[in-house]
Design a protein around this motif. Sequence first.
Motif, PDB file in Angstrom:
ATOM      1  N   ASP A   1       0.830  -1.196   0.198  1.00  0.00           N
ATOM      2  CA  ASP A   1       0.041   0.205  -0.046  1.00  0.00           C
ATOM      3  C   ASP A   1       0.811   1.308   0.050  1.00  0.00           C
ATOM      4  OD1 ASP A   1      -1.828   2.114   0.475  1.00  0.00           O
ATOM      5  OD2 ASP A   1      -2.962   1.083   1.621  1.00  0.00           O
ATOM      6  N   PHE A   2       0.841   1.959  -1.081  1.00  0.00           N
ATOM      7  CA  PHE A   2       1.802   3.149  -1.082  1.00  0.00           C
ATOM      8  C   PHE A   2       1.096   4.406  -0.537  1.00  0.00           C
ATOM      9  CE2 PHE A   2       3.385   0.639  -4.739  1.00  0.00           C
ATOM     10  CZ  PHE A   2       4.466   1.217  -5.061  1.00  0.00           C
ATOM     11  N   GLY A   3      -0.307   4.046  -0.097  1.00  0.00           N
ATOM     12  CA  GLY A   3      -0.807   5.658   0.591  1.00  0.00           C
ATOM     13  C   GLY A   3      -1.832   6.200  -0.394  1.00  0.00           C
ATOM     14  N   ARG A   4      -2.345   7.267  -0.156  1.00  0.00           N
ATOM     15  CA  ARG A   4      -3.414   7.958  -0.942  1.00  0.00           C
ATOM     16  C   ARG A   4      -2.608   8.852  -1.893  1.00  0.00           C
ATOM     17  NH1 ARG A   4      -7.997  10.902   1.500  1.00  0.00           N
ATOM     18  NH2 ARG A   4      -6.377  12.096   2.370  1.00  0.00           N
ATOM     19  N   SER A   5      -3.452   9.224  -2.926  1.00  0.00           N
ATOM     20  CA  SER A   5      -3.021  10.217  -3.810  1.00  0.00           C
ATOM     21  C   SER A   5      -4.018  10.877  -4.607  1.00  0.00           C
ATOM     22  CB  SER A   5      -2.110   9.661  -5.073  1.00  0.00           C
ATOM     23  OG  SER A   5      -1.117   9.175  -4.478  1.00  0.00           O
ATOM     24  N   THR A   6      -4.008  12.212  -5.126  1.00  0.00           N
ATOM     25  CA  THR A   6      -5.030  12.718  -5.710  1.00  0.00           C
ATOM     26  C   THR A   6      -4.873  11.967  -7.371  1.00  0.00           C
ATOM     27  OG1 THR A   6      -5.040  14.769  -4.751  1.00  0.00           O
ATOM     28  CG2 THR A   6      -5.718  14.878  -6.949  1.00  0.00           C
ATOM     29  N   ALA A   7      -5.866  11.674  -7.759  1.00  0.00           N
ATOM     30  CA  ALA A   7      -5.997  10.824  -9.168  1.00  0.00           C
ATOM     31  C   ALA A   7      -5.294  11.680 -10.101  1.00  0.00           C
ATOM     32  CB  ALA A   7      -7.381  10.504  -9.678  1.00  0.00           C
ATOM     33  N   ASP A   8      -4.209  11.231 -10.858  1.00  0.00           N
ATOM     34  CA  ASP A   8      -3.359  11.696 -11.904  1.00  0.00           C
ATOM     35  C   ASP A   8      -2.480  12.806 -11.423  1.00  0.00           C
ATOM     36  OD1 ASP A   8      -4.632  10.113 -13.942  1.00  0.00           O
ATOM     37  OD2 ASP A   8      -6.332  11.436 -14.005  1.00  0.00           O
ATOM     38  N   GLY A   9      -2.329  12.853 -10.270  1.00  0.00           N
ATOM     39  CA  GLY A   9      -1.329  14.002  -9.696  1.00  0.00           C
ATOM     40  C   GLY A   9      -0.025  13.374  -9.748  1.00  0.00           C
ATOM     41  N   PRO A  10       1.091  13.871  -9.165  1.00  0.00           N
ATOM     42  CA  PRO A  10       2.583  13.678  -9.252  1.00  0.00           C
ATOM     43  C   PRO A  10       2.684  12.354  -8.627  1.00  0.00           C
ATOM     44  CG  PRO A  10       2.486  16.175  -9.013  1.00  0.00           C
ATOM     45  CD  PRO A  10       0.854  15.517  -8.880  1.00  0.00           C
ATOM     46  N   THR A  11       2.162  12.281  -7.270  1.00  0.00           N
ATOM     47  CA  THR A  11       2.452  11.258  -6.447  1.00  0.00           C
ATOM     48  C   THR A  11       1.772   9.791  -7.213  1.00  0.00           C
ATOM     49  OG1 THR A  11       0.624  11.653  -4.827  1.00  0.00           O
ATOM     50  CG2 THR A  11       3.121  12.372  -4.411  1.00  0.00           C
ATOM     51  N   PHE A  12       0.339  10.115  -7.412  1.00  0.00           N
ATOM     52  CA  PHE A  12      -0.305   9.273  -8.242  1.00  0.00           C
ATOM     53  C   PHE A  12       0.540   8.447  -9.514  1.00  0.00           C
ATOM     54  CE2 PHE A  12      -3.013   7.846 -11.806  1.00  0.00           C
ATOM     55  CZ  PHE A  12      -4.104   6.803 -10.921  1.00  0.00           C
ATOM     56  N   LYS A  13       1.073   9.419 -10.260  1.00  0.00           N
ATOM     57  CA  LYS A  13       2.031   8.684 -11.332  1.00  0.00           C
ATOM     58  C   LYS A  13       3.178   8.228 -10.719  1.00  0.00           C
ATOM     59  CE  LYS A  13       0.151  12.422 -14.370  1.00  0.00           C
ATOM     60  NZ  LYS A  13       0.548  13.586 -15.150  1.00  0.00           N
ATOM     61  N   PHE A  14       3.873   8.862  -9.746  1.00  0.00           N
ATOM     62  CA  PHE A  14       4.885   8.104  -9.140  1.00  0.00           C
ATOM     63  C   PHE A  14       4.496   6.597  -8.733  1.00  0.00           C
ATOM     64  CE2 PHE A  14       7.406   6.715  -5.724  1.00  0.00           C
ATOM     65  CZ  PHE A  14       8.554   6.790  -6.141  1.00  0.00           C
ATOM     66  N   LYS A  15       3.555   6.352  -8.117  1.00  0.00           N
ATOM     67  CA  LYS A  15       3.134   5.115  -7.760  1.00  0.00           C
ATOM     68  C   LYS A  15       2.871   4.048  -8.751  1.00  0.00           C
ATOM     69  CE  LYS A  15       1.929   7.582  -3.308  1.00  0.00           C
ATOM     70  NZ  LYS A  15       0.645   8.099  -2.752  1.00  0.00           N
ATOM     71  N   ARG A  16       2.088   4.840  -9.759  1.00  0.00           N
ATOM     72  CA  ARG A  16       1.564   4.122 -10.710  1.00  0.00           C
ATOM     73  C   ARG A  16       2.487   3.132 -11.704  1.00  0.00           C
ATOM     74  NH1 ARG A  16      -4.029   4.694 -13.500  1.00  0.00           N
ATOM     75  NH2 ARG A  16      -4.091   2.743 -14.321  1.00  0.00           N
TER      76      ARG A  16
END
Length: 355
Positions: A283-298
């Motif tokens: 579990d990488f944690g929460r992110s805003t969809a399509d935000g920078p951290t979302f893309k990093f985790k994706r």
Amino acid sequence: MIRPVNDPLTVWTHTGRSLAAVLPPLARFVFARTPAPLSRHPAWLTVLRTAFGHEGFALEARAAGRTWGFLPLTFVNTPLFGRFLVSLPYLNSNGVIADSPDVQSALVSRAVELADELGAKHLELRHETPVEHAALTVTNASKVHMRLPLPACPDQFWKGLDAKVRNQVRKGEKNGFDVRWGGAELIDPFYAVLCENMRDLGTPVYGRDLFTAILDAFPADAELCVLSAGAKPIAAALLLHGPGVTEVPTASSLKAFNPTCANMLMYRHLLDRAISRRQKVFDFGRSTADGPTFKFKRQWGAEPTPAAWQYHLRTGDAGEMRPDNPRYRRAIELWQRLPVKVTRVLGPIIVRGIP
């Protein structure tokens, strides 16, 4: 198991001295459902009390001599921001754990009563699947959890990664960074990285007492990872290992070392660590969809799953304390210009009152 209809359901409110005795049986109730993250452990009520001084409440629904549901709550009460009843601060996911909708409803009803009794501005339940209840009138589903099913071995995981990700990890490896795993002995370097990174983000940092309390509460299941360039710590993370699920609630790296791919290398080690423990999910944690951290985790293969934070509002706005509130933009810019040693002192005082 189906609850007998002739046995009435009673919701018990455990707090203060009565809390310690019920935490072990509540933990058994929670972890009968596997896989499960460590963030669901009832002992977080003790961690948050130790770190912040917040009063904890364990709502337990009982009938026929057994537990049918559990809701952990922390009362955040500070002069700076006011009163909030939350399940639970710091953690991305919590809320009601119950065997049936009627048990869910009974627990939420008692939580609403408790929020009224305590004079809280709002009740916040950090659910993933929304719970139906008339008092929960606001839902924030703007963020998603980013989770990755794990393979059986690190080599299998490595071969499944995109070539760009593998190249970035290799770049980090070429720098010869030292990688250490441990507990309380790594608090100083871990916290040094965290303080500088949070200052750069414009966010008040949690006090080191929180991380000390976490390591003390979960000595076999919480650990720190620190990457160093010589004597200088440059990236660090906290891992929590629940039965089947590994979480990374806190991870930081120094922006000056972004070109070295130190953060990518650290995440490779975090994921390998979880796989070596035969965990099923990271579990990488929460992110805003399509935000920078979302893309990093994706890029690591993580996929979004829903997050539904639900609120019973008594006064104010559910989003007033969120860091993305536009009213805090100027404060964030000012915070980013402060010396780290100043934010290290002021941050824990401020963040203690933020639900």
